[in-house]
Design a protein around this motif. Structure first.
Motif, PDB file in Angstrom:
ATOM      1  N   ILE A  78       0.847  -1.199   0.000  1.00 20.53           N
ATOM      2  CA  ILE A  78       0.000   0.000   0.000  1.00 20.53           C
ATOM      3  C   ILE A  78       0.886   1.253   0.000  1.00 20.53           C
ATOM      4  O   ILE A  78       1.838   1.349   0.768  1.00 20.53           O
ATOM      5  N   GLU A  79       0.535   2.203  -0.859  1.00 19.38           N
ATOM      6  CA  GLU A  79       1.260   3.480  -0.874  1.00 19.38           C
ATOM      7  C   GLU A  79       0.584   4.457   0.079  1.00 19.38           C
ATOM      8  O   GLU A  79      -0.646   4.598   0.065  1.00 19.38           O
ATOM      9  N   ILE A  80       1.395   5.101   0.913  1.00 19.64           N
ATOM     10  CA  ILE A  80       0.890   6.123   1.827  1.00 19.64           C
ATOM     11  C   ILE A  80       1.633   7.429   1.563  1.00 19.64           C
ATOM     12  O   ILE A  80       2.773   7.423   1.084  1.00 19.64           O
ATOM     13  N   ARG A  81       0.968   8.530   1.890  1.00 19.95           N
ATOM     14  CA  ARG A  81       1.546   9.868   1.696  1.00 19.95           C
ATOM     15  C   ARG A  81       1.391  10.669   2.973  1.00 19.95           C
ATOM     16  O   ARG A  81       0.313  10.702   3.553  1.00 19.95           O
ATOM     17  N   ALA A  82       2.487  11.286   3.390  1.00 23.06           N
ATOM     18  CA  ALA A  82       2.490  12.126   4.587  1.00 23.06           C
ATOM     19  C   ALA A  82       2.547  13.592   4.187  1.00 23.06           C
ATOM     20  O   ALA A  82       3.253  13.961   3.240  1.00 23.06           O
ATOM     21  N   ASN A  83       1.824  14.413   4.932  1.00 23.58           N
ATOM     22  CA  ASN A  83       1.847  15.870   4.770  1.00 23.58           C
ATOM     23  C   ASN A  83       2.141  16.490   6.119  1.00 23.58           C
ATOM     24  O   ASN A  83       1.582  16.067   7.134  1.00 23.58           O
ATOM     25  N   ALA A  84       3.007  17.479   6.125  1.00 25.47           N
ATOM     26  CA  ALA A  84       3.339  18.219   7.343  1.00 25.47           C
ATOM     27  C   ALA A  84       3.193  19.706   7.042  1.00 25.47           C
ATOM     28  O   ALA A  84       3.700  20.188   6.027  1.00 25.47           O
ATOM     29  N   THR A  85       2.500  20.418   7.928  1.00 26.78           N
ATOM     30  CA  THR A  85       2.313  21.864   7.767  1.00 26.78           C
ATOM     31  C   THR A  85       2.725  22.561   9.048  1.00 26.78           C
ATOM     32  O   THR A  85       2.207  22.247  10.126  1.00 26.78           O
ATOM     33  N   CYS A  86       3.652  23.496   8.944  1.00 27.21           N
ATOM     34  CA  CYS A  86       4.116  24.252  10.116  1.00 27.21           C
ATOM     35  C   CYS A  86       3.027  25.248  10.513  1.00 27.21           C
ATOM     36  O   CYS A  86       2.669  26.128   9.734  1.00 27.21           O
ATOM     37  N   PHE A  87       2.515  25.079  11.746  1.00 27.31           N
ATOM     38  CA  PHE A  87       1.440  25.963  12.190  1.00 27.31           C
ATOM     39  C   PHE A  87       1.885  26.932  13.274  1.00 27.31           C
ATOM     40  O   PHE A  87       1.138  27.842  13.642  1.00 27.31           O
ATOM     41  N   GLU A  88       3.112  26.776  13.774  1.00 30.48           N
ATOM     42  CA  GLU A  88       3.597  27.678  14.822  1.00 30.48           C
ATOM     43  C   GLU A  88       5.118  27.594  14.902  1.00 30.48           C
ATOM     44  O   GLU A  88       5.702  26.526  14.716  1.00 30.48           O
ATOM     45  N   VAL A  89       5.735  28.731  15.198  1.00 34.33           N
ATOM     46  CA  VAL A  89       7.173  28.778  15.436  1.00 34.33           C
ATOM     47  C   VAL A  89       7.386  29.512  16.749  1.00 34.33           C
ATOM     48  O   VAL A  89       6.958  30.652  16.909  1.00 34.33           O
ATOM     49  N   GLU A  90       7.997  28.821  17.721  1.00 30.15           N
ATOM     50  CA  GLU A  90       8.319  29.404  19.030  1.00 30.15           C
ATOM     51  C   GLU A  90       9.818  29.335  19.231  1.00 30.15           C
ATOM     52  O   GLU A  90      10.351  28.270  19.541  1.00 30.15           O
ATOM     53  N   GLY A  91      10.496  30.448  19.030  1.00 29.25           N
ATOM     54  CA  GLY A  91      11.953  30.446  19.144  1.00 29.25           C
ATOM     55  C   GLY A  91      12.556  29.520  18.105  1.00 29.25           C
ATOM     56  O   GLY A  91      12.369  29.698  16.916  1.00 29.25           O
ATOM     57  N   SER A  92      13.249  28.477  18.576  1.00 29.07           N
ATOM     58  CA  SER A  92      13.892  27.534  17.654  1.00 29.07           C
ATOM     59  C   SER A  92      13.042  26.286  17.403  1.00 29.07           C
ATOM     60  O   SER A  92      13.503  25.341  16.759  1.00 29.07           O
ATOM     61  N   VAL A  93      11.795  26.269  17.890  1.00 26.68           N
ATOM     62  CA  VAL A  93      10.930  25.095  17.737  1.00 26.68           C
ATOM     63  C   VAL A  93       9.829  25.373  16.709  1.00 26.68           C
ATOM     64  O   VAL A  93       9.087  26.348  16.823  1.00 26.68           O
ATOM     65  N   CYS A  94       9.753  24.484  15.715  1.00 26.18           N
ATOM     66  CA  CYS A  94       8.708  24.552  14.692  1.00 26.18           C
ATOM     67  C   CYS A  94       7.704  23.451  14.973  1.00 26.18           C
ATOM     68  O   CYS A  94       8.072  22.292  15.128  1.00 26.18           O
ATOM     69  N   LYS A  95       6.423  23.810  15.034  1.00 31.19           N
ATOM     70  CA  LYS A  95       5.358  22.848  15.329  1.00 31.19           C
ATOM     71  C   LYS A  95       4.614  22.523  14.036  1.00 31.19           C
ATOM     72  O   LYS A  95       4.230  23.430  13.306  1.00 31.19           O
ATOM     73  N   PHE A  96       4.422  21.212  13.820  1.00 28.03           N
ATOM     74  CA  PHE A  96       3.799  20.739  12.590  1.00 28.03           C
ATOM     75  C   PHE A  96       2.547  19.917  12.860  1.00 28.03           C
ATOM     76  O   PHE A  96       2.552  19.049  13.728  1.00 28.03           O
ATOM     77  N   ASN A  97       1.482  20.195  12.100  1.00 25.61           N
ATOM     78  CA  ASN A  97       0.354  19.268  11.995  1.00 25.61           C
ATOM     79  C   ASN A  97       0.771  18.242  10.961  1.00 25.61           C
ATOM     80  O   ASN A  97       1.308  18.603   9.900  1.00 25.61           O
ATOM     81  N   ILE A  98       0.528  16.967  11.263  1.00 27.40           N
ATOM     82  CA  ILE A  98       0.943  15.904  10.370  1.00 27.40           C
ATOM     83  C   ILE A  98      -0.225  14.965  10.089  1.00 27.40           C
ATOM     84  O   ILE A  98      -1.080  14.746  10.945  1.00 27.40           O
ATOM     85  N   GLU A  99      -0.255  14.460   8.858  1.00 30.41           N
ATOM     86  CA  GLU A  99      -1.268  13.478   8.470  1.00 30.41           C
ATOM     87  C   GLU A  99      -0.651  12.491   7.489  1.00 30.41           C
ATOM     88  O   GLU A  99       0.197  12.872   6.677  1.00 30.41           O
ATOM     89  N   VAL A 100      -1.098  11.246   7.591  1.00 26.18           N
ATOM     90  CA  VAL A 100      -0.747  10.235   6.594  1.00 26.18           C
ATOM     91  C   VAL A 100      -2.043   9.714   6.004  1.00 26.18           C
ATOM     92  O   VAL A 100      -2.991   9.405   6.742  1.00 26.18           O
ATOM     93  N   HIS A 101      -2.088   9.634   4.668  1.00 23.04           N
ATOM     94  CA  HIS A 101      -3.273   9.144   3.962  1.00 23.04           C
ATOM     95  C   HIS A 101      -2.912   7.983   3.045  1.00 23.04           C
ATOM     96  O   HIS A 101      -1.817   7.919   2.504  1.00 23.04           O
ATOM     97  N   GLN A 102      -3.858   7.085   2.879  1.00 22.87           N
ATOM     98  CA  GLN A 102      -3.846   6.085   1.819  1.00 22.87           C
ATOM     99  C   GLN A 102      -4.978   6.512   0.898  1.00 22.87           C
ATOM    100  O   GLN A 102      -6.155   6.341   1.244  1.00 22.87           O
ATOM    101  N   GLY A 103      -4.645   7.133  -0.190  1.00 21.11           N
ATOM    102  CA  GLY A 103      -5.681   7.735  -1.038  1.00 21.11           C
ATOM    103  C   GLY A 103      -6.389   8.810  -0.237  1.00 21.11           C
ATOM    104  O   GLY A 103      -5.755   9.723   0.295  1.00 21.11           O
ATOM    105  N   THR A 104      -7.700   8.686  -0.066  1.00 27.55           N
ATOM    106  CA  THR A 104      -8.456   9.668   0.716  1.00 27.55           C
ATOM    107  C   THR A 104      -8.640   9.233   2.167  1.00 27.55           C
ATOM    108  O   THR A 104      -9.139  10.007   2.979  1.00 27.55           O
ATOM    109  N   LYS A 105      -8.235   8.001   2.496  1.00 27.32           N
ATOM    110  CA  LYS A 105      -8.404   7.476   3.862  1.00 27.32           C
ATOM    111  C   LYS A 105      -7.305   8.009   4.785  1.00 27.32           C
ATOM    112  O   LYS A 105      -6.117   7.882   4.498  1.00 27.32           O
ATOM    113  N   LEU A 106      -7.726   8.603   5.908  1.00 31.64           N
ATOM    114  CA  LEU A 106      -6.777   9.085   6.909  1.00 31.64           C
ATOM    115  C   LEU A 106      -6.257   7.895   7.706  1.00 31.64           C
ATOM    116  O   LEU A 106      -7.025   7.184   8.346  1.00 31.64           O
TER     117      LEU A 106
END
Length: 136
Positions: A78-106
């Motif tokens: 099965i092929e899976i795809r990950a997406n990461a989006t930086c939603f906050e930066v505090e000093g030297s720390v970057c916070k990411f929302n992350i998701e992995v999908h198989q097609g449209t399935k989370l």
């Protein structure tokens, strides 16, 4: 690192699940499904991709916090795809929302904090700690 440019940065990674990527192969349980450590690797790959063009010379990032929620299991081939989006930066720390999908399935979601560090200083500190432990 340019904090303003990192905010909103998006990274992606993909993987086709191989037998070695499964829980049974990694001795976690007896199921031939995507293993959690492999899932984390793809999450971290997406975060690293999001940061790649924003790091300064000599900078790298390390995971400092991780929260993962698994929503579905996937098997070999099965092929899976990950997406990461930086939603906050505090000093030297970057916070990411992350998701992995198989097609449209989370498959999984969560949050990863990546701390920006100086590569040489960080590696030197870890090497010094290793040497001091060997001396004990």
């Amino acid at each position: 690192m340019n904090s303003e440019a990192v905010f909103g940065a998006i990274g992606m990674a993909s993987l086709t699940v191989r037998p070695a990527d499964t829980s049974v192969a990694q001795a976690l349980n007896d199921l031939p499904i995507l293993a959690t450590p492999t899932l984390i690797n793809i999450f971290e790959g997406a975060c690293t991709a999001a940061l790649a063009e924003h790091l300064g010379s000599g900078e790298t990032s390390i995971t400092s916090n991780l929260v993962v929620n698994t929503h579905a299991s996937v098997g070999v081939g099965i092929e899976i795809r990950a997406n990461a989006t930086c939603f906050e930066v505090e000093g030297s720390v970057c916070k990411f929302n992350i998701e992995v999908h198989q097609g449209t399935k989370l498959v999984a979601s969560g949050i990863i904090d990546r701390k920006i560090v100086d590569r040489v200083s960080f590696a030197a500190r870890i090497a010094a700690e290793s040497i001091s432990r060997e001396a004990v």
